[in-house]
Design a protein around this motif. Structure first.
Motif, mmCIF file in Angstrom:
data_model
loop_
_atom_site.group_PDB
_atom_site.id
_atom_site.type_symbol
_atom_site.label_atom_id
_atom_site.label_comp_id
_atom_site.label_asym_id
_atom_site.label_seq_id
_atom_site.Cartn_x
_atom_site.Cartn_y
_atom_site.Cartn_z
ATOM 1 N N THR A 116 0.806 -1.231 0.000
ATOM 2 C CA THR A 116 0.000 0.000 0.000
ATOM 3 C C THR A 116 0.837 1.278 0.000
ATOM 4 N N MET B 224 0.222 4.180 -2.581
ATOM 5 C CA MET B 224 -1.052 4.868 -2.340
ATOM 6 C C MET B 224 -0.988 5.716 -1.074
ATOM 7 N N ASP B 225 -0.270 5.221 -0.061
ATOM 8 C CA ASP B 225 -0.113 5.994 1.170
ATOM 9 C C ASP B 225 0.641 7.289 0.892
ATOM 10 N N ARG C 280 -3.864 8.468 -1.137
ATOM 11 C CA ARG C 280 -5.056 7.867 -1.714
ATOM 12 C C ARG C 280 -5.548 6.718 -0.842
ATOM 13 N N LYS C 281 -6.845 6.634 -0.670
ATOM 14 C CA LYS C 281 -7.418 5.495 0.032
ATOM 15 C C LYS C 281 -7.517 4.326 -0.940
ATOM 16 N N TYR C 282 -7.276 3.138 -0.425
ATOM 17 C CA TYR C 282 -7.363 1.982 -1.305
ATOM 18 C C TYR C 282 -8.663 1.231 -1.066
ATOM 19 N N ASP C 283 -9.075 0.528 -2.115
ATOM 20 C CA ASP C 283 -10.290 -0.274 -2.091
ATOM 21 C C ASP C 283 -9.956 -1.605 -1.420
ATOM 22 N N ARG C 284 -10.482 -1.813 -0.205
ATOM 23 C CA ARG C 284 -10.117 -3.004 0.560
ATOM 24 C C ARG C 284 -10.549 -4.289 -0.144
#
Length: 272
Positions: free
Chosen positions: A124, A127-128, A132-136
């Protein structure tokens, strides 16, 4: 002038073009005058969305240069490169950096994992950094696809080489990029670990709809692809669909025979 090397379209593309990336009359040259070396010589090619493309050729053929130019890692001397409908040639550095971060994934021979982070944190990390938030749900699917469900809390020194490369593959997939580029991604792995990673890449295309472009010397690796492009002297000289290791090796040996400047190839098609 060369004609474009294209691929048929495949089904629905969700509103996007069926071509993930394309090059038109791309030239890459180094030096000038008598010392000028042309690495890419007016290359035209379309990279199909949702397909696995391998790029092959003898050392010095321009295959890595082509991948680097398609990925925006290197500039071109002439011609245009598009990612979907965005022309990346001529983009300012800031815009190009943002495009690579948001729309492109990379997998290299070196795993490039941070030793102080565990597998999940390495996956991650891009994205961190981008905030950006990631799609779990997507991340869980990616982790399952590459077989890392039981290894997410392990740091790189607790993982085998093959497992570390799985983390690198998952990291490339996690942000859902439009296209992933791999430069000899199994080059530092033994044959068993390499086959596992190639299997994961194949599954990411077949099951997750990913687009992958991979440079390789290995006919066995190329056989995982839907299509193989062959370069020699900076030009695309051949194009094969639904390859097998045997047909790839045969084609490589033939191309090598037609190009006396190419290095000899061993039984597996590697440059010797």
């Amino acid at each position: 002038m060369t004609s474009a090397v294209s691929i048929p379209t495949h089904g629905s593309t969700g509103g996007r073009t069926a071509v993930a990336a394309r090059a038109r009359q791309v030239v890459k040259a180094y030096g000038s005058g008598e010392t000028r070396v042309v690495a890419l010589d007016h290359v035209d090619v379309d990279i199909a969305r949702g397909r696995f493309t391998a790029i092959m050729g003898p050392s010095g053929s321009g295959k890595s240069t082509l991948m680097h130019c398609l990925a925006g890692l290197d500039t071109v001397t002439g011609g245009q490169i598009h990612l979907d409908e965005t022309e990346i040639t001529g983009l300012k550095d800031k815009k190009l950096t943002q495009l690579r971060r948001d729309r492109i994934g990379f997998i290299f021979q070196a795993f490039n994992l941070l030793p102080t982070l565990n597998a999940l944190e390495n996956i991650t990390l891009p994205m961190d950094i981008a905030g950006r938030k990631y799609d779990r749900a997507w991340l869980d699917q990616v982790v399952e696809t590459v077989g890392l469900a039981g290894r997410l809390k392990h740091r790189p020194n607790q993982l085998s080489g093959g497992q570390q490369q799985r983390v690198a593959v998952a990291r490339a997939l996690a942000a859902r990029p439009e296209i992933i580029f791999g430069d000899e991604p199994t080059g530092n792995l033994d044959s068993r670990a390499g086959a596992e990673v190639l299997g994961f890449l194949r599954r990411s295309v077949t099951e997750l709809g990913q687009t992958i472009v991979m440079v390789t010397h290995d006919p066995v690796a190329a056989a995982y692809a839907d299509r193989v492009l062959y370069l020699a002297d900076g030009r695309i000289v051949d194009d094969m669909y639904q390859p097998t290791a045997e047909t790839v090796l045969d084609r490589m040996l033939r191309i090598s025979g037609e190009n006396p400047q190419a290095p000899d190839l061993d039984a597996r098609g590697r440059a010797s």
